[in-house]
Design a protein around this motif. Sequence first.
Motif, short mmCIF file in Angstrom:
data_model
loop_
_atom_site.label_atom_id
_atom_site.label_comp_id
_atom_site.label_asym_id
_atom_site.label_seq_id
_atom_site.Cartn_x
_atom_site.Cartn_y
_atom_site.Cartn_z
N LEU A 70 -22.52 54.87 16.11
CA LEU A 70 -21.23 54.43 16.62
C LEU A 70 -20.31 54.03 15.47
O LEU A 70 -20.76 53.47 14.46
N CYS A 71 -19.03 54.32 15.62
CA CYS A 71 -18.01 53.89 14.67
C CYS A 71 -17.14 52.83 15.36
O CYS A 71 -16.38 53.15 16.26
N ASP A 72 -17.32 51.59 14.96
CA ASP A 72 -16.60 50.45 15.52
C ASP A 72 -16.99 50.21 16.98
O ASP A 72 -17.84 49.40 17.27
N ALA A 73 -16.38 50.94 17.92
CA ALA A 73 -16.69 50.80 19.35
C ALA A 73 -16.61 49.35 19.80
O ALA A 73 -17.48 48.85 20.51
N GLY A 74 -15.57 48.66 19.35
CA GLY A 74 -15.36 47.27 19.75
C GLY A 74 -16.05 46.25 18.87
O GLY A 74 -15.88 45.04 19.07
N MET A 75 -16.81 46.71 17.87
CA MET A 75 -17.55 45.78 17.02
C MET A 75 -16.70 45.22 15.88
O MET A 75 -16.99 44.15 15.35
N GLY A 76 -15.65 45.93 15.50
CA GLY A 76 -14.84 45.50 14.37
C GLY A 76 -14.19 44.14 14.59
O GLY A 76 -14.25 43.26 13.72
N ALA A 77 -13.56 43.97 15.73
CA ALA A 77 -12.89 42.69 16.03
C ALA A 77 -13.89 41.54 16.08
O ALA A 77 -13.61 40.43 15.60
N GLN A 78 -15.07 41.81 16.64
CA GLN A 78 -16.10 40.77 16.68
C GLN A 78 -16.55 40.37 15.28
O GLN A 78 -16.73 39.18 14.98
N MET A 79 -16.73 41.37 14.42
CA MET A 79 -17.20 41.07 13.07
C MET A 79 -16.15 40.29 12.29
O MET A 79 -16.49 39.37 11.53
N VAL A 80 -14.90 40.63 12.48
CA VAL A 80 -13.83 39.88 11.82
C VAL A 80 -13.88 38.41 12.25
O VAL A 80 -13.79 37.50 11.41
N GLU A 81 -14.04 38.16 13.54
CA GLU A 81 -14.12 36.78 14.04
C GLU A 81 -15.31 36.05 13.43
O GLU A 81 -15.20 34.88 13.02
N TYR A 82 -16.45 36.72 13.39
CA TYR A 82 -17.68 36.08 12.89
C TYR A 82 -17.53 35.68 11.43
O TYR A 82 -17.86 34.55 11.04
#
Length: 309
Positions: free
Chosen positions: A87-99
Amino acid sequence: MIIVHTPDADERRFYLQQFRLALPGKSFVCSDDDYSNDEIDTAIVWRPPPDFFAQFKKLKTIFALGAGVDALVARKDIADDVALYRLCDAGMGAQMVEYVRYGVLHWQRQMYRYQHLQLHQRWLPQPVRLAADVRVCVLGLGELGEQVAKALVADGYRVSGWSRTMTVIDGVHAASGLPALDELLTQADVVVSLLPLTTQTKYLLDSRRLSLLPEGAAIINASRGAIIDENALLNALNEERLEFALLDVFEHEPLAASHPFWNHPRVMITPHVAAVTIAEEAVKQIAENIEKRARGEPIDGVVDGKSGY
């Protein structure tokens, strides 16, 4: 025919239903169903059991329901001619930025110290750290790492980045190569690991490299546990050379109840939740890639078996 597998029965049934809705013209089964192994040419998986793929002699394509594919790359039951996609990002990018933002702020505002002071009923304000004075080094500048680095730049931090190959990002002092990594570590208040786990990155942050960090620095690991030598990290924390570690991933998961990280005053633990797969986004991306592959179009997320990601 396409087979869908995840360890949880309810989850794989959910994914099965979603993929059937997204691609009504395709035939989907899950590992609980009756099917002929010779009919399976595509697999959509997360944490399949040992030797799962060996039964599918006509398998041509595997789609991972996640961004990390080190476990799949290391498997012995996948033929060399099988194409693997992540998967490429698939909604994970915003979560990782927050973390990562949370972890950097936790160190910057010294919340770990205030937690300790609260336990002892002590009112003791700590010196102020301004974002402009905090040096953050992001290891791994792929899809997630690039988003994190850009967000930290926007927040006013002094951001550097390191990756296997040179990546140019506005506002980020980027470098590649192991000699450059050592230099970056000597100038980092907070190190954020977002690297894939490969033979080259395993234990990359060992005792020697951890010793390069300035005294009082912090570690955030949200990629793979084995990027860091956990014993070396524990020693650095015990000796108070490192001030804080936010750890979302570990070499062996779940983390053993007896592990000293659990009760360490300088460690915060989360159970591999920094950036989880968003099912709807994953289904949409994989469905689009299945259609692209059928049309002979290029697909994002292809995994290079030699590099490991």
